[in-house]
Design a protein around this motif. Structure first.
Motif, PDB file in Angstrom:
ATOM      1  N   MET A   1       0.839  -1.185   0.000  1.00 46.42           N
ATOM      2  CA  MET A   1       0.000   0.000   0.000  1.00 46.42           C
ATOM      3  C   MET A   1       0.883   1.247   0.000  1.00 46.42           C
ATOM      4  N   GLY A   2       0.219   2.396   0.072  1.00 49.51           N
ATOM      5  CA  GLY A   2       0.928   3.670   0.044  1.00 49.51           C
ATOM      6  C   GLY A   2       1.647   3.963   1.344  1.00 49.51           C
ATOM      7  N   LEU A   3       2.354   5.059   1.355  1.00 47.07           N
ATOM      8  CA  LEU A   3       3.085   5.504   2.523  1.00 47.07           C
ATOM      9  C   LEU A   3       2.561   6.863   2.953  1.00 47.07           C
ATOM     10  N   THR A   4       2.818   7.217   4.195  1.00 51.20           N
ATOM     11  CA  THR A   4       2.558   8.581   4.627  1.00 51.20           C
ATOM     12  C   THR A   4       3.676   9.460   4.066  1.00 51.20           C
ATOM     13  N   VAL A   5       3.463  10.751   4.057  1.00 51.42           N
ATOM     14  CA  VAL A   5       4.497  11.665   3.564  1.00 51.42           C
ATOM     15  C   VAL A   5       5.772  11.544   4.412  1.00 51.42           C
ATOM     16  N   PRO A   6       5.688  11.493   5.748  1.00 56.66           N
ATOM     17  CA  PRO A   6       6.928  11.315   6.531  1.00 56.66           C
ATOM     18  C   PRO A   6       7.658  10.006   6.190  1.00 56.66           C
ATOM     19  N   GLU A   7       6.912   8.917   5.973  1.00 54.70           N
ATOM     20  CA  GLU A   7       7.550   7.655   5.593  1.00 54.70           C
ATOM     21  C   GLU A   7       8.212   7.780   4.219  1.00 54.70           C
ATOM     22  N   ALA A   8       7.524   8.448   3.294  1.00 57.45           N
ATOM     23  CA  ALA A   8       8.084   8.659   1.956  1.00 57.45           C
ATOM     24  C   ALA A   8       9.350   9.513   2.051  1.00 57.45           C
ATOM     25  N   LEU A   9       9.342  10.516   2.915  1.00 57.90           N
ATOM     26  CA  LEU A   9      10.521  11.351   3.113  1.00 57.90           C
ATOM     27  C   LEU A   9      11.684  10.505   3.647  1.00 57.90           C
ATOM     28  N   ASP A  10      11.392   9.610   4.575  1.00 58.90           N
ATOM     29  CA  ASP A  10      12.435   8.706   5.080  1.00 58.90           C
ATOM     30  C   ASP A  10      13.030   7.880   3.939  1.00 58.90           C
ATOM     31  N   HIS A  11      12.177   7.373   3.047  1.00 64.45           N
ATOM     32  CA  HIS A  11      12.665   6.598   1.896  1.00 64.45           C
ATOM     33  C   HIS A  11      13.588   7.464   1.028  1.00 64.45           C
ATOM     34  N   LEU A  12      13.131   8.683   0.723  1.00 61.79           N
ATOM     35  CA  LEU A  12      13.923   9.565  -0.141  1.00 61.79           C
ATOM     36  C   LEU A  12      15.278   9.867   0.489  1.00 61.79           C
ATOM     37  N   LEU A  13      15.269  10.158   1.789  1.00 63.24           N
ATOM     38  CA  LEU A  13      16.523  10.465   2.475  1.00 63.24           C
ATOM     39  C   LEU A  13      17.435   9.250   2.568  1.00 63.24           C
ATOM     40  N   ALA A  14      16.824   8.061   2.541  1.00 60.57           N
ATOM     41  CA  ALA A  14      17.612   6.825   2.546  1.00 60.57           C
ATOM     42  C   ALA A  14      18.107   6.477   1.138  1.00 60.57           C
ATOM     43  N   GLY A  15      17.646   7.213   0.131  1.00 61.54           N
ATOM     44  CA  GLY A  15      18.153   7.022  -1.221  1.00 61.54           C
ATOM     45  C   GLY A  15      17.366   6.080  -2.092  1.00 61.54           C
ATOM     46  N   HIS A  16      16.080   5.934  -1.809  1.00 66.55           N
ATOM     47  CA  HIS A  16      15.260   5.083  -2.681  1.00 66.55           C
ATOM     48  C   HIS A  16      13.806   5.536  -2.643  1.00 66.55           C
ATOM     49  N   ALA A  17      13.096   5.147  -3.660  1.00 69.22           N
ATOM     50  CA  ALA A  17      11.644   5.361  -3.736  1.00 69.22           C
ATOM     51  C   ALA A  17      11.066   4.062  -4.274  1.00 69.22           C
ATOM     52  N   SER A  18      10.952   3.084  -3.406  1.00 69.56           N
ATOM     53  CA  SER A  18      10.692   1.712  -3.844  1.00 69.56           C
ATOM     54  C   SER A  18       9.227   1.310  -3.918  1.00 69.56           C
ATOM     55  N   SER A  19       8.317   2.161  -3.489  1.00 70.01           N
ATOM     56  CA  SER A  19       6.908   1.796  -3.491  1.00 70.01           C
ATOM     57  C   SER A  19       6.153   2.567  -4.573  1.00 70.01           C
ATOM     58  N   THR A  20       5.781   1.898  -5.648  1.00 70.57           N
ATOM     59  CA  THR A  20       5.041   2.582  -6.718  1.00 70.57           C
ATOM     60  C   THR A  20       3.671   3.030  -6.234  1.00 70.57           C
ATOM     61  N   ALA A  21       3.127   2.371  -5.226  1.00 76.03           N
ATOM     62  CA  ALA A  21       1.822   2.757  -4.672  1.00 76.03           C
ATOM     63  C   ALA A  21       1.915   4.072  -3.904  1.00 76.03           C
ATOM     64  N   ALA A  22       3.133   4.518  -3.598  1.00 67.02           N
ATOM     65  CA  ALA A  22       3.326   5.728  -2.805  1.00 67.02           C
ATOM     66  C   ALA A  22       3.810   6.901  -3.637  1.00 67.02           C
ATOM     67  N   ALA A  23       3.579   6.876  -4.942  1.00 67.76           N
ATOM     68  CA  ALA A  23       4.085   7.930  -5.833  1.00 67.76           C
ATOM     69  C   ALA A  23       3.659   9.317  -5.376  1.00 67.76           C
ATOM     70  N   SER A  24       2.426   9.473  -4.967  1.00 72.31           N
ATOM     71  CA  SER A  24       1.936  10.773  -4.514  1.00 72.31           C
ATOM     72  C   SER A  24       2.654  11.220  -3.242  1.00 72.31           C
ATOM     73  N   ALA A  25       2.862  10.312  -2.317  1.00 74.85           N
ATOM     74  CA  ALA A  25       3.561  10.651  -1.075  1.00 74.85           C
ATOM     75  C   ALA A  25       5.013  11.046  -1.356  1.00 74.85           C
ATOM     76  N   TYR A  26       5.674  10.356  -2.299  1.00 69.52           N
ATOM     77  CA  TYR A  26       7.042  10.731  -2.654  1.00 69.52           C
ATOM     78  C   TYR A  26       7.069  12.146  -3.235  1.00 69.52           C
ATOM     79  N   SER A  27       6.127  12.439  -4.117  1.00 69.84           N
ATOM     80  CA  SER A  27       6.084  13.782  -4.716  1.00 69.84           C
ATOM     81  C   SER A  27       5.832  14.842  -3.657  1.00 69.84           C
ATOM     82  N   GLN A  28       4.906  14.582  -2.739  1.00 70.51           N
ATOM     83  CA  GLN A  28       4.642  15.545  -1.673  1.00 70.51           C
ATOM     84  C   GLN A  28       5.866  15.726  -0.783  1.00 70.51           C
ATOM     85  N   ALA A  29       6.568  14.654  -0.480  1.00 70.44           N
ATOM     86  CA  ALA A  29       7.778  14.743   0.343  1.00 70.44           C
ATOM     87  C   ALA A  29       8.848  15.556  -0.379  1.00 70.44           C
TER      88      ALA A  29
END
Length: 162
Positions: A1-29
């Motif tokens: 499923m999707g991620l929250t924006v803070p979780e997506a931000l954690d992914h981005l800061l860790a150097g990956h965006a591995s959840s396609t279901a969370a595309a909106s959260a990654y963009s918001q982050a």
């Protein structure tokens, strides 16, 4: 499923965006990160269908001779910066991240102004608003590059939300 924006931000800061279901959260982050780095929020406008509107505007400007590199549609929906070393999934429903080079703001505003009196009247008001915003961005960029020694920004970022 999707991620929250803070979780997506954690992914981005860790150097990956591995959840396609969370595309909106990654963009918001990403937008939160961009906004936090000396961003000057400014509304370009409110459009029921931004992609349709800017596609029509580009067609009209192209018809009037404006160079393709100065048109906005593709820049508004260009996605995150290429400097991000991993793929960020494209959100279907937004928000979308767009970028336009600050060095093109003045040439675009000038080109738009040169044809503004010949644009379809349904587009004229919005075009004048866009011209004003681009001129403002150019003036701020020009001032900052002359007066602020640490200033290195060279891009206008857009957030297209639905």
């Amino acid at each position: 499923m999707g991620l929250t924006v803070p979780e997506a931000l954690d992914h981005l800061l860790a150097g990956h965006a591995s959840s396609t279901a969370a595309a909106s959260a990654y963009s918001q982050a990403l937008l939160h990160l961009i906004d936090g780095k000396a961003s000057d929020p400014m509304d370009l406008g409110v459009y029921a269908k931004p992609s349709t509107f800017f596609s029509l505007l580009d067609d009209e400007l192209r018809r009037l001779g404006v160079s393709g590199e100065l048109l906005l549609h593709d820049h508004l929906f260009s996605g995150p910066p290429a400097e991000i070393p991993f793929a960020v999934p494209h959100p279907v429903d937004g928000p979308h991240i767009g970028m336009f080079p600050l060095a093109r703001a003045k040439p675009a505003a000038d080109a738009y102004r040169a044809v503004a009196d010949h644009v379809d009247e349904d587009l004229a008001h919005d075009l004048r608003e866009i011209i004003e915003k681009l001129e403002c961005e150019h003036e701020e960029w020009e001032y900052a590059t002359r007066k602020i020694d640490w200033y290195t920004q060279d891009t206008i970022f857009f957030s297209v939300t639905g």
